[in-house]
Design a protein around this motif. Structure first.
Motif, PDB file in Angstrom:
ATOM      1  N   UNK A  21      58.155   2.757 -12.416  1.00 60.15           N
ATOM      2  CA  UNK A  21      59.181   3.331 -11.587  1.00 60.15           C
ATOM      3  C   UNK A  21      58.976   3.267 -10.163  1.00 60.15           C
ATOM      4  N   UNK A  22      57.844   2.814  -9.651  1.00 57.15           N
ATOM      5  CA  UNK A  22      57.648   2.913  -8.487  1.00 57.15           C
ATOM      6  C   UNK A  22      56.739   3.945  -7.830  1.00 57.15           C
ATOM      7  N   UNK A  23      56.047   4.487  -8.601  1.00 55.97           N
ATOM      8  CA  UNK A  23      54.973   5.456  -7.984  1.00 55.97           C
ATOM      9  C   UNK A  23      53.574   4.931  -7.736  1.00 55.97           C
ATOM     10  N   UNK A  24      53.054   5.042  -6.778  1.00 51.35           N
ATOM     11  CA  UNK A  24      51.683   4.677  -6.459  1.00 51.35           C
ATOM     12  C   UNK A  24      50.572   5.118  -7.502  1.00 51.35           C
ATOM     13  N   UNK A  25      49.606   4.058  -7.950  1.00 46.82           N
ATOM     14  CA  UNK A  25      49.081   4.623  -9.099  1.00 46.82           C
ATOM     15  C   UNK A  25      48.182   6.072  -9.039  1.00 46.82           C
ATOM     16  N   UNK A  26      47.501   6.481  -7.722  1.00 46.32           N
ATOM     17  CA  UNK A  26      47.074   7.769  -7.813  1.00 46.32           C
ATOM     18  C   UNK A  26      48.241   8.784  -8.087  1.00 46.32           C
ATOM     19  N   UNK A  27      49.327   8.629  -7.393  1.00 49.73           N
ATOM     20  CA  UNK A  27      50.346   9.795  -7.682  1.00 49.73           C
ATOM     21  C   UNK A  27      50.802   9.783  -9.047  1.00 49.73           C
ATOM     22  N   UNK A  28      50.809   8.643  -9.879  1.00 46.19           N
ATOM     23  CA  UNK A  28      51.081   8.638 -11.128  1.00 46.19           C
ATOM     24  C   UNK A  28      50.226   9.287 -11.842  1.00 46.19           C
ATOM     25  N   UNK A  29      48.874   9.288 -11.645  1.00 48.36           N
ATOM     26  CA  UNK A  29      47.946   9.918 -12.505  1.00 48.36           C
ATOM     27  C   UNK A  29      48.040  11.527 -12.066  1.00 48.36           C
ATOM     28  N   UNK A  30      48.242  11.769 -10.757  1.00 46.00           N
ATOM     29  CA  UNK A  30      48.414  13.160 -10.430  1.00 46.00           C
ATOM     30  C   UNK A  30      49.577  14.070 -11.138  1.00 46.00           C
ATOM     31  N   UNK A  31      50.714  13.220 -10.975  1.00 44.31           N
ATOM     32  CA  UNK A  31      51.823  13.807 -11.556  1.00 44.31           C
ATOM     33  C   UNK A  31      51.632  14.020 -13.332  1.00 44.31           C
ATOM     34  N   UNK A  32      50.966  12.999 -13.967  1.00 41.99           N
ATOM     35  CA  UNK A  32      50.667  13.109 -15.154  1.00 41.99           C
ATOM     36  C   UNK A  32      49.832  14.421 -15.475  1.00 41.99           C
ATOM     37  N   UNK A  33      48.948  14.434 -14.692  1.00 41.45           N
ATOM     38  CA  UNK A  33      47.899  15.509 -15.075  1.00 41.45           C
ATOM     39  C   UNK A  33      48.184  16.869 -14.278  1.00 41.45           C
ATOM     40  N   UNK A  34      49.229  16.900 -13.384  1.00 44.69           N
ATOM     41  CA  UNK A  34      49.660  18.299 -13.113  1.00 44.69           C
ATOM     42  C   UNK A  34      48.648  18.875 -12.317  1.00 44.69           C
ATOM     43  N   UNK A  35      47.811  18.057 -11.210  1.00 49.47           N
ATOM     44  CA  UNK A  35      46.841  18.507 -10.639  1.00 49.47           C
ATOM     45  C   UNK A  35      47.124  18.232  -9.072  1.00 49.47           C
ATOM     46  N   UNK A  36      47.137  19.413  -8.573  1.00 54.65           N
ATOM     47  CA  UNK A  36      47.327  19.225  -6.883  1.00 54.65           C
ATOM     48  C   UNK A  36      46.146  18.264  -6.183  1.00 54.65           C
ATOM     49  N   UNK A  37      46.522  17.688  -5.131  1.00 49.68           N
ATOM     50  CA  UNK A  37      45.420  17.130  -4.419  1.00 49.68           C
ATOM     51  C   UNK A  37      44.227  17.851  -4.147  1.00 49.68           C
ATOM     52  N   UNK A  38      44.817  19.211  -3.688  1.00 51.27           N
ATOM     53  CA  UNK A  38      43.608  20.292  -3.351  1.00 51.27           C
ATOM     54  C   UNK A  38      42.749  20.483  -4.570  1.00 51.27           C
ATOM     55  N   UNK A  39      43.170  20.740  -5.662  1.00 51.34           N
ATOM     56  CA  UNK A  39      42.249  20.710  -7.069  1.00 51.34           C
ATOM     57  C   UNK A  39      41.460  19.351  -7.505  1.00 51.34           C
ATOM     58  N   UNK A  40      41.944  18.460  -7.108  1.00 49.77           N
ATOM     59  CA  UNK A  40      41.768  16.977  -7.352  1.00 49.77           C
ATOM     60  C   UNK A  40      40.656  16.755  -6.434  1.00 49.77           C
ATOM     61  N   UNK A  41      40.581  17.106  -5.074  1.00 53.35           N
ATOM     62  CA  UNK A  41      39.579  17.105  -4.130  1.00 53.35           C
ATOM     63  C   UNK A  41      38.435  17.784  -4.593  1.00 53.35           C
ATOM     64  N   UNK A  42      38.594  19.067  -4.799  1.00 54.98           N
ATOM     65  CA  UNK A  42      37.674  20.175  -5.357  1.00 54.98           C
ATOM     66  C   UNK A  42      36.892  19.564  -6.622  1.00 54.98           C
ATOM     67  N   UNK A  43      37.682  19.047  -7.678  1.00 52.96           N
ATOM     68  CA  UNK A  43      36.979  18.712  -8.787  1.00 52.96           C
ATOM     69  C   UNK A  43      36.202  17.386  -8.573  1.00 52.96           C
ATOM     70  N   UNK A  44      36.698  16.576  -7.615  1.00 53.20           N
ATOM     71  CA  UNK A  44      36.003  15.196  -7.766  1.00 53.20           C
ATOM     72  C   UNK A  44      34.985  15.163  -6.427  1.00 53.20           C
ATOM     73  N   UNK A  45      34.929  15.922  -5.681  1.00 59.08           N
ATOM     74  CA  UNK A  45      34.541  15.799  -4.371  1.00 59.08           C
ATOM     75  C   UNK A  45      34.714  14.971  -3.455  1.00 59.08           C
TER      76      UNK A  45
END
Length: 90
Positions: A21-45
């Motif tokens: 549908x045109x979403x960038x791959x990282x945003x597609x995964x972020x939308x799927x997991x319903x994880x904000x970038x802030x939480x993603x940053x904390x969780x991944x480092x």
């Protein structure tokens, strides 16, 4: 009364649809997991600015992909399948 068998749901299908549908791959995964970038940053480092770089098309490193997969409880190979054309940086 027996329950009908339900097909196994695969998150990769939802991510692939978002990409189609045109979403960038990282945003597609972020939308799927319903994880904000802030939480993603904390969780991944991975710092916020680096997530922004990846969103804009910078190739992620293998360790970054592994961290993203771990936080999203996804298989690393599945995450790699959704990358746009290039191979991950070492």
């Amino acid at each position: 009364m027996a329950r009908p068998d339900r097909p196994t749901w695969n998150p990769l299908q939802a991510v692939a649809q978002a990409i189609a549908d045109g979403e960038p791959w990282i945003l597609a995964w972020t939308l799927h997991s319903a994880t904000s970038y802030r939480l993603l940053s904390r969780g991944t480092g991975i710092p916020d600015h680096r997530l922004d770089d990846i969103y804009r098309g910078a190739p992620p490193g293998r360790s970054e992909l592994a961290a993203l997969a771990r936080v999203r409880k996804a298989d690393l190979d599945d995450v790699m399948l959704t990358l746009p054309g290039e191979t991950p940086a070492q």
